[in-house]
Design a protein around this motif. Structure first.
Motif, PDB file in Angstrom:
ATOM      1  N   GLN A 252      -8.305  -1.709   2.660  1.00 26.61           N
ATOM      2  CA  GLN A 252      -9.552  -2.238   3.659  1.00 26.61           C
ATOM      3  C   GLN A 252     -10.310  -3.631   3.710  1.00 26.61           C
ATOM      4  O   GLN A 252      -9.717  -4.295   4.750  1.00 26.61           O
ATOM      5  N   ASP A 253     -10.079  -4.068   2.765  1.00 26.44           N
ATOM      6  CA  ASP A 253     -10.919  -5.202   2.266  1.00 26.44           C
ATOM      7  C   ASP A 253     -10.096  -6.953   2.334  1.00 26.44           C
ATOM      8  O   ASP A 253     -10.143  -7.462   3.387  1.00 26.44           O
TER       9      ASP A 253
ATOM     10  N   ALA B 299      -8.029   2.576  -2.023  1.00 22.05           N
ATOM     11  CA  ALA B 299      -7.785   2.359  -0.226  1.00 22.05           C
ATOM     12  C   ALA B 299      -9.200   1.368   0.401  1.00 22.05           C
ATOM     13  O   ALA B 299      -8.620   0.626   1.452  1.00 22.05           O
ATOM     14  N   LEU B 300      -9.633   1.179  -0.841  1.00 15.75           N
ATOM     15  CA  LEU B 300     -11.069   0.322  -0.167  1.00 15.75           C
ATOM     16  C   LEU B 300     -10.627  -0.703  -0.355  1.00 15.75           C
ATOM     17  O   LEU B 300     -10.609  -1.928   0.479  1.00 15.75           O
TER      18      LEU B 300
ATOM     19  N   GLU C 122       0.748  -0.951   0.358  1.00 18.83           N
ATOM     20  CA  GLU C 122      -0.476  -0.116  -0.254  1.00 18.83           C
ATOM     21  C   GLU C 122       0.678   1.372  -0.242  1.00 18.83           C
ATOM     22  O   GLU C 122       0.014   2.133  -0.843  1.00 18.83           O
TER      23      GLU C 122
ATOM     24  N   ARG D 294      -7.059  -6.637   4.059  1.00 18.59           N
ATOM     25  CA  ARG D 294      -6.739  -6.824   5.741  1.00 18.59           C
ATOM     26  C   ARG D 294      -7.827  -7.139   6.464  1.00 18.59           C
ATOM     27  O   ARG D 294      -7.842  -8.426   7.454  1.00 18.59           O
ATOM     28  N   LYS D 295      -9.506  -7.073   5.932  1.00 12.79           N
ATOM     29  CA  LYS D 295     -10.077  -8.290   7.083  1.00 12.79           C
ATOM     30  C   LYS D 295     -10.287  -9.579   6.601  1.00 12.79           C
ATOM     31  O   LYS D 295     -10.839 -10.055   7.620  1.00 12.79           O
TER      32      LYS D 295
END
Length: 187
Positions: free
Chosen positions: A176-177, A172-173, A97, A179-180
């Motif tokens: 985020q996904d 960025a989304l 990232e 990481r989830k």
């Protein structure tokens, strides 16, 4: 132009490589000349040539430098993510990232150089092999881990090839996904 001081060979090479990367970042791979690197680094052209006798040697040094930098950043991020069940993959998400935000133009510029030199993949392949072995030691559900890694690779390559369709916010989304998904993988 950087001020020149007394330095050892390793420091000299590192300074020259950083200067070469800056030339490529700022002006593209087509602008990479020994004269441009000498001007950027503060070394004489002879000093640059002493450390890197050919443009190919300089380009090889740049790729090896970048691979080492990436591996060092993943290693540092791994230490910050030791509480994760897969600290190596967590680190790869974090570092990828950052690189896509900070090194995007460099990846695009270096791609043009690689077309003539397929061997330039070797330093990064070594880094990736070591990361793969670390992930294999950390996780049993490798299919899901490889899917996350493949997504990271896809993001990186779409940026390097200038074919990304994602805005910074959309990317960025995606992170985020990822990481989830990694958290779910650990449950």
């Amino acid at each position: 132009m950087a001020a020149r001081s007394t330095r050892n060979s390793h420091e000299s090479k590192s300074e020259i490589l950083k200067a070469a990367l800056e030339v490529v970042r700022r002006s593209g791979a087509q602008s990479l000349t020994m004269d441009a690197v000498a001007e950027e680094s503060g070394f004489s052209k002879g000093g640059v040539l002493y450390n890197f006798p050919t443009k190919d040697a300089l380009i090889t040094g740049m790729v090896e430098f970048l691979a080492g930098q990436f591996e060092a950043e993943v290693s540092a991020a791994r230490e910050r993510n030791l509480s994760s069940e897969c600290p190596t993959l967590s680190a790869m998400i974090e570092v990828t990232e950052g690189w896509l935000s900070e090194q995007r133009d460099l990846a695009q510029a270096m791609l043009a150089t690689k077309a003539d030199r397929p061997d330039l993949s070797e330093p990064f392949m070594g880094v990736k092999s070591r990361m793969k072995a670390a992930i294999e030691a950390e996780l049993s559900d490798r299919g899901k881990a490889w899917a996350i890694w493949a997504c990271l690779e896809g993001l990186h390559f779409s940026e390097a090839h200038c074919v990304t369709i994602f805005t910074d916010e959309e990317r960025a989304l995606v992170f985020q996904d990822l990481r989830k998904r990694l958290t779910q993988l650990q449950d």
